[in-house]
Write a protein that holds these residues in place. Structure first.
Motif, PDB file in Angstrom:
ATOM      1  N   TYR A  77      21.463  61.513  89.024  1.00  0.00           N
ATOM      2  CA  TYR A  77      21.581  61.043  87.687  1.00  0.00           C
ATOM      3  C   TYR A  77      20.517  61.727  86.540  1.00  0.00           C
ATOM      4  O   TYR A  77      20.680  61.914  85.480  1.00  0.00           O
ATOM      5  N   LYS A  82      14.395  60.540  92.701  1.00  0.00           N
ATOM      6  CA  LYS A  82      13.945  59.127  93.312  1.00  0.00           C
ATOM      7  C   LYS A  82      14.026  58.611  94.733  1.00  0.00           C
ATOM      8  O   LYS A  82      13.541  57.871  95.174  1.00  0.00           O
ATOM      9  N   ASN A 114      33.181  59.050  81.295  1.00  0.00           N
ATOM     10  CA  ASN A 114      31.990  58.302  80.977  1.00  0.00           C
ATOM     11  C   ASN A 114      31.148  59.488  80.401  1.00  0.00           C
ATOM     12  O   ASN A 114      29.970  59.832  80.706  1.00  0.00           O
ATOM     13  N   SER A 117      26.906  59.552  78.939  1.00  0.00           N
ATOM     14  CA  SER A 117      25.898  59.545  79.859  1.00  0.00           C
ATOM     15  C   SER A 117      25.742  60.827  80.449  1.00  0.00           C
ATOM     16  O   SER A 117      24.829  61.182  80.981  1.00  0.00           O
ATOM     17  N   VAL A 120      24.116  64.173  79.540  1.00  0.00           N
ATOM     18  CA  VAL A 120      22.751  64.157  79.507  1.00  0.00           C
ATOM     19  C   VAL A 120      22.401  65.207  80.593  1.00  0.00           C
ATOM     20  O   VAL A 120      21.493  65.874  80.713  1.00  0.00           O
ATOM     21  N   ARG A 124      20.486  68.869  80.805  1.00  0.00           N
ATOM     22  CA  ARG A 124      19.467  69.314  81.850  1.00  0.00           C
ATOM     23  C   ARG A 124      19.695  70.356  82.820  1.00  0.00           C
ATOM     24  O   ARG A 124      18.642  71.119  83.128  1.00  0.00           O
ATOM     25  N   THR A 198      14.343  61.312  78.094  1.00  0.00           N
ATOM     26  CA  THR A 198      15.921  60.930  78.366  1.00  0.00           C
ATOM     27  C   THR A 198      16.396  60.565  77.087  1.00  0.00           C
ATOM     28  O   THR A 198      17.517  60.937  76.893  1.00  0.00           O
ATOM     29  N   ARG A 202      19.915  61.799  75.474  1.00  0.00           N
ATOM     30  CA  ARG A 202      20.961  60.904  74.924  1.00  0.00           C
ATOM     31  C   ARG A 202      21.708  61.013  73.504  1.00  0.00           C
ATOM     32  O   ARG A 202      22.735  61.031  73.414  1.00  0.00           O
ATOM     33  N   ILE A 442      19.636  48.429  91.560  1.00  0.00           N
ATOM     34  CA  ILE A 442      20.396  48.934  90.273  1.00  0.00           C
ATOM     35  C   ILE A 442      21.603  49.651  90.969  1.00  0.00           C
ATOM     36  O   ILE A 442      21.579  50.709  91.724  1.00  0.00           O
ATOM     37  N   GLU A 444      25.447  51.013  90.454  1.00  0.00           N
ATOM     38  CA  GLU A 444      27.011  51.156  89.388  1.00  0.00           C
ATOM     39  C   GLU A 444      28.247  50.726  90.222  1.00  0.00           C
ATOM     40  O   GLU A 444      28.398  50.972  91.210  1.00  0.00           O
TER      41      GLU A 444
ATOM     42  N   HIS B  44      15.848  55.538  84.883  1.00  0.00           N
ATOM     43  CA  HIS B  44      17.323  55.414  85.583  1.00  0.00           C
ATOM     44  C   HIS B  44      18.280  54.444  84.685  1.00  0.00           C
ATOM     45  O   HIS B  44      19.401  54.969  84.606  1.00  0.00           O
ATOM     46  N   MET B  46      18.437  54.352  81.638  1.00  0.00           N
ATOM     47  CA  MET B  46      19.007  54.706  80.378  1.00  0.00           C
ATOM     48  C   MET B  46      19.917  55.940  80.954  1.00  0.00           C
ATOM     49  O   MET B  46      20.948  56.245  80.051  1.00  0.00           O
ATOM     50  N   ASN B  47      19.646  56.614  82.126  1.00  0.00           N
ATOM     51  CA  ASN B  47      20.425  57.655  82.630  1.00  0.00           C
ATOM     52  C   ASN B  47      21.930  57.032  83.120  1.00  0.00           C
ATOM     53  O   ASN B  47      22.849  57.718  82.939  1.00  0.00           O
ATOM     54  N   LEU B  48      21.979  55.794  83.295  1.00  0.00           N
ATOM     55  CA  LEU B  48      23.398  55.237  83.561  1.00  0.00           C
ATOM     56  C   LEU B  48      23.904  54.632  82.323  1.00  0.00           C
ATOM     57  O   LEU B  48      24.943  54.431  82.399  1.00  0.00           O
ATOM     58  N   GLY B  49      23.281  54.761  80.945  1.00  0.00           N
ATOM     59  CA  GLY B  49      23.898  54.313  79.805  1.00  0.00           C
ATOM     60  C   GLY B  49      23.227  53.170  79.336  1.00  0.00           C
ATOM     61  O   GLY B  49      23.859  52.712  78.262  1.00  0.00           O
TER      62      GLY B  49
END
Ligand SMILES: Nc1nc2c(ncn2[C@@H]2O[C@H](COP(=O)(O)OP(=O)(O)OP(=O)(O)O)[C@@H](O)[C@H]2O)c(=O)[nH]1
Ligand SMILES: [Mg+2]
Lengths: 626, 99
Positions: A77, A82, A114, A117, A120, A124, A198, A202, A442, A444, B44, B46-49
């Protein structure tokens, strides 16, 4: 020697070409699908984030025929890792991975549905300064759901080539070839007006997207509909249960008849071969050693394939992520979270890839805990053992009509048993040596996708091949060694009676240790050989049974009834549910935890648990059934 | 009756104008605000949106009510209450009813 001496002369003449290209992108954006298409390899693809956890290299040719190494990476991401899998990706990308050259170009694969997001990340990566190709993948989905983006405008703004592609259909993939051929063109570095944070990235991404007239597609209708059922507050859990039970019944109701058919075929062909060979040692070697030993494992191919089919559907459809959400609550009770559920579910196929898949778990302690409990999940190598013992001792009767029979129920019970022990062990670990604060959960949710017949078919072919390979190598080797050992020491040029052979001698030596569990020396030999891999016990019993004149004529199931009391059979099942009889697992745990400490602890713990539980089972069950 | 219903709702919304993501009901939407989370976790998200200023909807709930799935710009992300409690939201629609 100077550096000049090692320069590649041919390329100097033709201009430079890329030698190593890294494929980066957010998780589940289709990197591996693209990689497979370009290199014709078959790395694992699945519809959930975190499928790829290692870097894989494949080769493509540019228009001049030069070989270019393509490196498929785990999804990221951001460029601040991480978890272990993200670290692999970032290390390879920045040239810090030992044994992997610094990439001289990058292909960024984004999901075009998408874009805000994902741009971003593109920003980088572009900022790293390597020649970059940006692929907006899933063009088919973007179009179907009414999205739009102006590719030329994006390319202008990013200062890199950009193409709208579909890795599954192949649309737009020529862009990669063009990129490879453009290596000679001097790159025009473009200063991207971005700040490091970040949020800054964005804002930049949204501006770029807006300039490129990006229209986000509508959320797919089917994903909405399916989630309103699968993630329904009450139905969700019920459907989850139905899915699980259905899987077991399928494996029995469809798998068993197929297995029987295969068994019949192997029996007939075995005796045919026997008839054509001259009587004697050689015939005995082929028929009793190889055929009976290896064949007794081979018959489980249909069941194994069915299991992999089901897991494949779960992984490719996108349901797996939903299951992780449903399971999170249970997992939280033992101090883990839903993220651990994904590797644990794949451990139902095999613990080895499952242990690798734990790389996606961010918390180190949670990761170790998940690694330690993964082998308790019932892997496909236990399936043959369970099936055989259950089929030998338990008559099949309907419990819930056609939906569930006694055998499927017993099998389900064993799966639950393994799961409960995993949960118990997790609890134990997380409240003692691996105690930590709850790691954030978290996850997705990918859109649902139809599992394609091709992708499912290829999985089955690969799995089938791996199973046959194992049967043809490890299992056959063990069968041969066993056959040899049963034929020695020779007695006046004649093989000894089984009871007098080396095998029996070894078996009798360990018999005192396993007698309390209700096992005789033959089972003991099986337990020993199954340390190599669980299903080897079947080949072992097949070989021993084939050689022993007493049981020669009957099939393995009937012979097993002779070998074990019902209580002993239960003890055997319990032992297999808990013991860590798998050298590949020990090896992968050592590799993933960088040392012998955890695998040794794990092996010891699991063996003790298995022994104690089998002892208890034998005595308790023996008390009620004789 | 309907009048009452609307009024009742309005009052409730007013009281909770600035609240946490965890307080939203299933199906409700709001505007993402600041996150009181450790930096890596916030990054994290924010990176996901999950960027402050965007609309967020409580899309799904797991059987136990926790974790829940939140939707931002078509992206759906599951998280537990222990995170969503620390994400501030600004309720939608409240100003539209007039103050
Ligand atoms: N409709 C559509 N689906 C695609 C396309 N490319 C990939 N997919 C699907 O997207 C899912 C993810 O594909 P992968 O190739 O495993 O994605 P990945 O980027 O390697 O994922 P990780 O390894 O988890 O980072 C799979 O279900 C693919 O079938 C595409 O162009 N169109
Ligand atoms: Mg991948």
């Amino acid at each position: 020697m100077t550096c000049h001496a090692v320069a590649r002369p041919r390329e100097e003449a033709l201009g430079t070409s890329y030698r190593t290209i890294a494929v980066v992108g957010p998780p589940n954006s289709g990197k591996t699908t693209l990689f497979n298409r370009l290199t014709r390899l078959r790395q694992k693809v699945g519809n959930f984030p975190g499928v790829t956890v290692e870097h894989h290299t494949g080769y493509v040719r540019d228009s001049e025929g030069h070989e270019v190494a393509l490196i498929d990476l785990p999804g990221v991401y951001s460029l601040t890792p991480k978890s272990e899998d993200e670290k692999v990706a970032v290390d390879v990308l920045t040239g810090q991975m030992p044994g992997t050259p610094h990439p001289d170009a990058v292909i960024v694969v984004l999901n075009s549905t998408n874009l805000h997001s994902h741009l971003v990340l593109a920003g980088r990566v572009i900022a790293l300064g390597l020649p970059t190709l940006v692929l907006l993948n899933m063009a088919d989905e973007l179009r179907k759901q009414g999205g739009h983006v102006d590719v030329l405008s994006l390319a202008r703004q990013l200062g890199t080539p950009v193409a709208l592609v579909s890795a599954t259909t192949g649309e737009g993939i020529v862009a990669v070839q063009n990129f490879l051929s453009s290596a000679t063109a001097s790159p025009e570095p473009l200063e991207l007006p971005v700040v490091g944070s970040t949020r800054g990235y964005r804002e930049w991404a949204v501006k770029v997207g807006t300039n490129a007239k990006y229209r986000r597609p509508a959320t797919p209708v089917w994903t909405q509909r399916l989630d309103s059922i699968f993630l329904h507050r009450t139905w969700g859990a019920i459907i989850f249960g139905v899915v699980v039970v259905g899987v077991f019944q399928t494996i029995f109701a469809i798998g068993q008849p197929l297995s029987n058919l295969l068994q019949h075929f192997l029996d007939v062909s075995g005796s045919q071969i026997g008839n054509h060979l001259p009587q004697g040692m050689f015939s005995s070697l082929i028929v009793n050693g190889v055929w009976k030993g290896t064949g007794s494992v081979l018959v489980f191919l249909p069941q194994i394939l069915l299991l992999f089919l089901v897991i494949g559907i779960l992984e490719d459809s996108g349901y797996l992520s939903r299951a992780a959400v449903i399971a999170d609550r249970t997992m939280s009770r033992v101090g883990l979270n839903g993220k651990s559920f994904i590797p644990l579910l794949s451990a139902y196929a095999c613990a080895v890839p499952a242990i690798m898949a734990t790389r996606t778990i961010e918390s180190k302690r949670d990761r170790i805990a998940t690694i330690l409990i993964a082998p308790f999940m019932t892997c496909s190598a236990r399936l043959p053992v369970y099936t055989m013992v259950i089929a030998a001792f338990l008559p099949n009767r309907p419990v819930l009509g056609v939906f569930l029979g006694t055998r499927a129920l017993a099998m389900l019970g064993l799966y639950v048993l393994g799961f409960l022990m995993a949960v118990f062990t997790a609890r134990l670990l997380k409240s003692s040596i691996l105690k930590s604060k709850d790691a954030p959960f978290i996850l997705e949710m990918p859109p649902y996708r139809w599992p394609t017949l091709v992708s499912l078919g290829l999985r089955l072919v690969d799995r089938g091949k791996a199973f046959l390979y194992r049967a043809g190598t490890v299992i056959m080797l063990v069968s041969l060694l066993l056959w040899a050992a049963t034929n020695f020491p020779m007695h006046r040029g004649q093989p000894p009676a089984v009871q007098d052979s080396v095998v029996a001698w070894v078996g009798h030596a360990i018999e005192p240790a396993i007698r309390p569990l209700g096992f005789d020396w033959k089972i003991g030999v099986g337990l020993l050989t199954s340390i190599a891999a669980r299903e080897v016990i079947i080949a072992t019993l097949g070989t021993l049974n084939g050689i022993d004149p007493q049981s020669h004529a009957v099939d393995l199931q009937a012979a097993l009834k002779h070998e074990l009391t019902p209580a002993g059979a239960v003890a055997l099942l319990v032992f297999f549910a808990f013991a860590m009889q798998c050298m590949s697992t020990v090896a992968v745990v050592r590799r993933e935890t960088n040392g012998w400490k955890w695998p040794v602890l794990q092996f010891g713990y699991m063996t003790v648990v298995a022994y104690v539980a089998a002892f208890a089972a034998y005595n308790i069950v023996g008390h009620f059934i004789h | 009756m309907i009048f009452n219903f609307i009024f009742g709702r309005r009052k409730k919304q007013r009281k909770h104008r600035a609240s946490a993501l965890a307080d939203l009901q299933l199906g409700e939407s709001a505007i993402l605000g600041d996150m009181e989370l450790a930096l890596p976790v916030a990054e994290h998200l924010m990176n996901l949106g999950f960027v402050p200023g965007l609309e967020v909807t409580v899309a799904r709930s797991s059987p136990g009510g926790d974790p829940r799935v939140y939707r931002v710009e078509g992206i759906e992300v599951a998280m537990r209450r222990d995170l969503s409690r620390h994400i501030h939201v600004e309720l939608l629609g409240a100003p539209a009813f007039g103050d």
